[in-house]
Design a protein around this motif. Structure first.
Motif, PDB file in Angstrom:
ATOM      1  N   LEU A   2       0.826  -1.197   0.000  1.00  0.00           N
ATOM      2  CA  LEU A   2       0.000   0.000   0.000  1.00  0.00           C
ATOM      3  C   LEU A   2       0.863   1.250   0.000  1.00  0.00           C
ATOM      4  CD1 LEU A   2      -2.720  -0.892   2.632  1.00  0.00           C
ATOM      5  CD2 LEU A   2      -2.905  -0.982   0.155  1.00  0.00           C
ATOM      6  N   PRO A   3       0.361   2.335  -0.583  1.00  0.00           N
ATOM      7  CA  PRO A   3       1.062   3.605  -0.450  1.00  0.00           C
ATOM      8  C   PRO A   3       1.292   3.930   1.019  1.00  0.00           C
ATOM      9  CG  PRO A   3      -0.735   3.780  -2.034  1.00  0.00           C
ATOM     10  CD  PRO A   3      -0.863   2.433  -1.378  1.00  0.00           C
ATOM     11  N   GLN A   4       2.405   4.593   1.318  1.00  0.00           N
ATOM     12  CA  GLN A   4       2.777   4.863   2.699  1.00  0.00           C
ATOM     13  C   GLN A   4       1.673   5.577   3.458  1.00  0.00           C
ATOM     14  OE1 GLN A   4       5.697   3.850   4.044  1.00  0.00           O
ATOM     15  NE2 GLN A   4       5.051   4.587   6.050  1.00  0.00           N
ATOM     16  N   SER A   5       0.938   6.481   2.787  1.00  0.00           N
ATOM     17  CA  SER A   5      -0.063   7.296   3.463  1.00  0.00           C
ATOM     18  C   SER A   5      -1.207   6.462   4.031  1.00  0.00           C
ATOM     19  CB  SER A   5      -0.632   8.346   2.509  1.00  0.00           C
ATOM     20  OG  SER A   5      -1.270   7.725   1.416  1.00  0.00           O
ATOM     21  N   PHE A   6      -1.425   5.241   3.507  1.00  0.00           N
ATOM     22  CA  PHE A   6      -2.535   4.444   4.005  1.00  0.00           C
ATOM     23  C   PHE A   6      -2.084   3.285   4.884  1.00  0.00           C
ATOM     24  CE2 PHE A   6      -6.389   6.329   2.899  1.00  0.00           C
ATOM     25  CZ  PHE A   6      -6.052   7.211   1.894  1.00  0.00           C
ATOM     26  N   ARG A   7      -0.827   3.336   5.340  1.00  0.00           N
ATOM     27  CA  ARG A   7      -0.424   2.447   6.423  1.00  0.00           C
ATOM     28  C   ARG A   7      -0.677   3.109   7.775  1.00  0.00           C
ATOM     29  NH1 ARG A   7       5.269   1.094   3.556  1.00  0.00           N
ATOM     30  NH2 ARG A   7       4.426  -0.004   1.768  1.00  0.00           N
ATOM     31  N   LYS A   8      -1.081   4.360   7.751  1.00  0.00           N
ATOM     32  CA  LYS A   8      -1.393   5.088   8.974  1.00  0.00           C
ATOM     33  C   LYS A   8      -2.880   5.434   8.976  1.00  0.00           C
ATOM     34  CE  LYS A   8      -0.264   9.513   6.823  1.00  0.00           C
ATOM     35  NZ  LYS A   8      -1.644   9.970   6.685  1.00  0.00           N
ATOM     36  N   VAL A   9      -3.365   5.909  10.119  1.00  0.00           N
ATOM     37  CA  VAL A   9      -4.747   6.326  10.215  1.00  0.00           C
ATOM     38  C   VAL A   9      -4.925   7.642   9.471  1.00  0.00           C
ATOM     39  CG1 VAL A   9      -6.594   6.984  11.806  1.00  0.00           C
ATOM     40  CG2 VAL A   9      -4.993   5.170  12.431  1.00  0.00           C
ATOM     41  N   SER A  10      -5.964   7.728   8.646  1.00  0.00           N
ATOM     42  CA  SER A  10      -6.247   8.942   7.919  1.00  0.00           C
ATOM     43  C   SER A  10      -6.646  10.043   8.888  1.00  0.00           C
ATOM     44  CB  SER A  10      -7.382   8.681   6.923  1.00  0.00           C
ATOM     45  OG  SER A  10      -7.843   9.885   6.382  1.00  0.00           O
ATOM     46  N   ARG A  11      -6.447  11.301   8.486  1.00  0.00           N
ATOM     47  CA  ARG A  11      -6.848  12.426   9.336  1.00  0.00           C
ATOM     48  C   ARG A  11      -8.358  12.591   9.357  1.00  0.00           C
ATOM     49  NH1 ARG A  11      -8.410  16.815   6.398  1.00  0.00           N
ATOM     50  NH2 ARG A  11      -7.828  16.841   4.200  1.00  0.00           N
ATOM     51  N   VAL A  12      -9.068  11.971   8.416  1.00  0.00           N
ATOM     52  CA  VAL A  12     -10.526  11.982   8.435  1.00  0.00           C
ATOM     53  C   VAL A  12     -11.015  10.607   8.879  1.00  0.00           C
ATOM     54  CG1 VAL A  12     -10.766  13.778   6.682  1.00  0.00           C
ATOM     55  CG2 VAL A  12     -10.659  11.392   5.972  1.00  0.00           C
ATOM     56  N   LYS A  13     -12.178  10.586   9.505  1.00  0.00           N
ATOM     57  CA  LYS A  13     -12.752   9.337   9.988  1.00  0.00           C
ATOM     58  C   LYS A  13     -13.631   8.736   8.896  1.00  0.00           C
ATOM     59  CE  LYS A  13     -12.832  10.478  14.921  1.00  0.00           C
ATOM     60  NZ  LYS A  13     -13.689  10.597  16.123  1.00  0.00           N
ATOM     61  N   ILE A  14     -13.213   7.584   8.382  1.00  0.00           N
ATOM     62  CA  ILE A  14     -13.931   6.931   7.297  1.00  0.00           C
ATOM     63  C   ILE A  14     -14.379   5.548   7.754  1.00  0.00           C
ATOM     64  CG2 ILE A  14     -13.843   6.142   4.904  1.00  0.00           C
ATOM     65  CD1 ILE A  14     -11.585   8.126   4.421  1.00  0.00           C
ATOM     66  N   GLY A  15     -15.641   5.233   7.509  1.00  0.00           N
ATOM     67  CA  GLY A  15     -16.174   3.910   7.776  1.00  0.00           C
ATOM     68  C   GLY A  15     -16.252   3.100   6.497  1.00  0.00           C
ATOM     69  N   CYS A  16     -16.387   1.801   6.642  1.00  0.00           N
ATOM     70  CA  CYS A  16     -16.479   0.902   5.485  1.00  0.00           C
ATOM     71  C   CYS A  16     -17.716   0.028   5.621  1.00  0.00           C
ATOM     72  CB  CYS A  16     -15.231   0.021   5.402  1.00  0.00           C
ATOM     73  SG  CYS A  16     -15.280  -1.223   4.090  1.00  0.00           S
ATOM     74  N   VAL A  17     -18.573   0.081   4.613  1.00  0.00           N
ATOM     75  CA  VAL A  17     -19.752  -0.778   4.529  1.00  0.00           C
ATOM     76  C   VAL A  17     -19.544  -1.755   3.381  1.00  0.00           C
ATOM     77  CG1 VAL A  17     -22.159  -0.828   3.779  1.00  0.00           C
ATOM     78  CG2 VAL A  17     -21.459   0.748   5.577  1.00  0.00           C
ATOM     79  N   LEU A  18     -19.620  -3.041   3.672  1.00  0.00           N
ATOM     80  CA  LEU A  18     -19.518  -4.071   2.648  1.00  0.00           C
ATOM     81  C   LEU A  18     -20.898  -4.682   2.439  1.00  0.00           C
ATOM     82  CD1 LEU A  18     -17.640  -5.630   0.744  1.00  0.00           C
ATOM     83  CD2 LEU A  18     -17.261  -7.269   2.586  1.00  0.00           C
ATOM     84  N   LEU A  19     -21.418  -4.545   1.223  1.00  0.00           N
ATOM     85  CA  LEU A  19     -22.759  -5.016   0.893  1.00  0.00           C
ATOM     86  C   LEU A  19     -22.694  -6.463   0.416  1.00  0.00           C
ATOM     87  CD1 LEU A  19     -23.789  -1.771  -1.015  1.00  0.00           C
ATOM     88  CD2 LEU A  19     -24.555  -2.447   1.269  1.00  0.00           C
ATOM     89  N   ALA A  20     -23.290  -7.367   1.188  1.00  0.00           N
ATOM     90  CA  ALA A  20     -23.194  -8.792   0.876  1.00  0.00           C
ATOM     91  C   ALA A  20     -24.498  -9.512   1.189  1.00  0.00           C
ATOM     92  CB  ALA A  20     -22.039  -9.414   1.660  1.00  0.00           C
ATOM     93  N   ALA A  21     -25.629  -8.863   0.872  1.00  0.00           N
ATOM     94  CA  ALA A  21     -26.930  -9.444   1.197  1.00  0.00           C
ATOM     95  C   ALA A  21     -27.688  -9.954  -0.027  1.00  0.00           C
ATOM     96  CB  ALA A  21     -27.795  -8.420   1.938  1.00  0.00           C
ATOM     97  N   GLY A  22     -27.118  -9.798  -1.213  1.00  0.00           N
ATOM     98  CA  GLY A  22     -27.809 -10.237  -2.420  1.00  0.00           C
ATOM     99  C   GLY A  22     -27.901 -11.756  -2.512  1.00  0.00           C
ATOM    100  N   GLY A 109     -16.946  10.248   6.533  1.00  0.00           N
ATOM    101  CA  GLY A 109     -17.385   9.627   5.293  1.00  0.00           C
ATOM    102  C   GLY A 109     -17.552   8.134   5.474  1.00  0.00           C
ATOM    103  N   ILE A 110     -18.346   7.536   4.593  1.00  0.00           N
ATOM    104  CA  ILE A 110     -18.535   6.084   4.592  1.00  0.00           C
ATOM    105  C   ILE A 110     -18.271   5.570   3.190  1.00  0.00           C
ATOM    106  CG2 ILE A 110     -20.126   4.163   4.974  1.00  0.00           C
ATOM    107  CD1 ILE A 110     -21.701   5.959   6.878  1.00  0.00           C
ATOM    108  N   LEU A 111     -17.385   4.588   3.089  1.00  0.00           N
ATOM    109  CA  LEU A 111     -17.125   3.907   1.825  1.00  0.00           C
ATOM    110  C   LEU A 111     -18.109   2.753   1.698  1.00  0.00           C
ATOM    111  CD1 LEU A 111     -13.787   2.897   0.230  1.00  0.00           C
ATOM    112  CD2 LEU A 111     -15.493   1.132   0.650  1.00  0.00           C
ATOM    113  N   TYR A 112     -18.812   2.708   0.565  1.00  0.00           N
ATOM    114  CA  TYR A 112     -19.750   1.623   0.277  1.00  0.00           C
ATOM    115  C   TYR A 112     -19.149   0.746  -0.807  1.00  0.00           C
ATOM    116  CZ  TYR A 112     -23.046   4.349   2.986  1.00  0.00           C
ATOM    117  OH  TYR A 112     -23.657   5.042   4.006  1.00  0.00           O
ATOM    118  N   ALA A 113     -19.015  -0.534  -0.502  1.00  0.00           N
ATOM    119  CA  ALA A 113     -18.373  -1.470  -1.408  1.00  0.00           C
ATOM    120  C   ALA A 113     -19.269  -2.673  -1.648  1.00  0.00           C
ATOM    121  CB  ALA A 113     -17.037  -1.939  -0.826  1.00  0.00           C
TER     122      ALA A 113
END
Length: 200
Positions: A2-22, A109-113
């Motif tokens: 991974l790029p170095q910047s994403f081995r650390k905690v981001s300065r913004v709080k981001i959540g991750c939603v994984l959609l797996a109900a289909g 922010g929330i990432l939807y995947a």
């Protein structure tokens, strides 16, 4: 790697939603357990997003999906259950948004995947997260050329609209209502945006 910047905690709080109900009806059922290069699609997705530091995460699935829930526990994804997933992806988005905000109400922010995008790379996800960090008031979505795809990160201003989604209408409906708030991030290849709908 991974790029170095994403081995650390981001300065913004981001959540991750994984959609797996289909149900994977067009696939003939059991789609997310289908193996790509020797690994079930659901495990590939959880391994991919598990490589990033998110403030909170959740996987939304159906109550009878025991194997998917087992993978979620293995990869550290708390589970949210959609009791009626046949109503469409919008219900899963709404349920997952409410569930992740209950865990962490102050997400920037929330990432939807989606879980059926097996060729997506860590590099493209890292670029998406970096773009949201730079434009944290915009909706930031992965794209290739003119084609917009998943995943996408939505800022807090759009949580009420995401929680209000119903039936088979997902976050794309919110994007269509606010095209002026959209920032696109180019994926490494067109294949990364492909989601698997049929076994063929």
């Amino acid at each position: 790697c991974l790029p170095q910047s994403f081995r650390k905690v981001s300065r913004v709080k981001i959540g991750c939603v994984l959609l797996a109900a289909g149900a994977g009806k067009r696939f003939g059922g059991g789609k997310l357990l289908y193996e790509i290069d020797g690994e079930p699609m659901i495990a590939r997705a959880m391994r991919l997003y598990g490589a990033f530091v998110f403030t909170a995460r959740v996987c939304v699935t159906r109550s009878e999906a025991d194997e998917i829930q087992r993978y979620a526990h293995e990869f550290g994804f708390p589970i949210a259950i959609n009791p009626d997933p046949e109503r469409g992806v919008g219900t899963s988005v709404a349920i997952a948004t409410e569930a992740i905000l209950a865990k962490e109400p102050h997400l920037d922010g929330i990432l939807y995947a989606v879980a059926d995008q097996p060729y997506l790379t860590k590099e493209s996800v890292a670029q998406l997260l970096a773009a949201f960090e730079a434009h944290s008031h915009d909706i930031v979505s992965l794209a290739f050329g003119e084609r917009r795809g998943n995943p996408a990160v939505f800022p807090a201003a759009f949580y009420p609209e995401l929680c209000a989604l119903k039936q088979d209408v997902g976050g794309g409906a919110v994007i269509k209502r606010h095209p002026e708030r959209l920032t696109l991030v180019e994926a490494g290849s067109a294949r990364e945006l492909d989601d698997i709908d049929t076994e063929a």
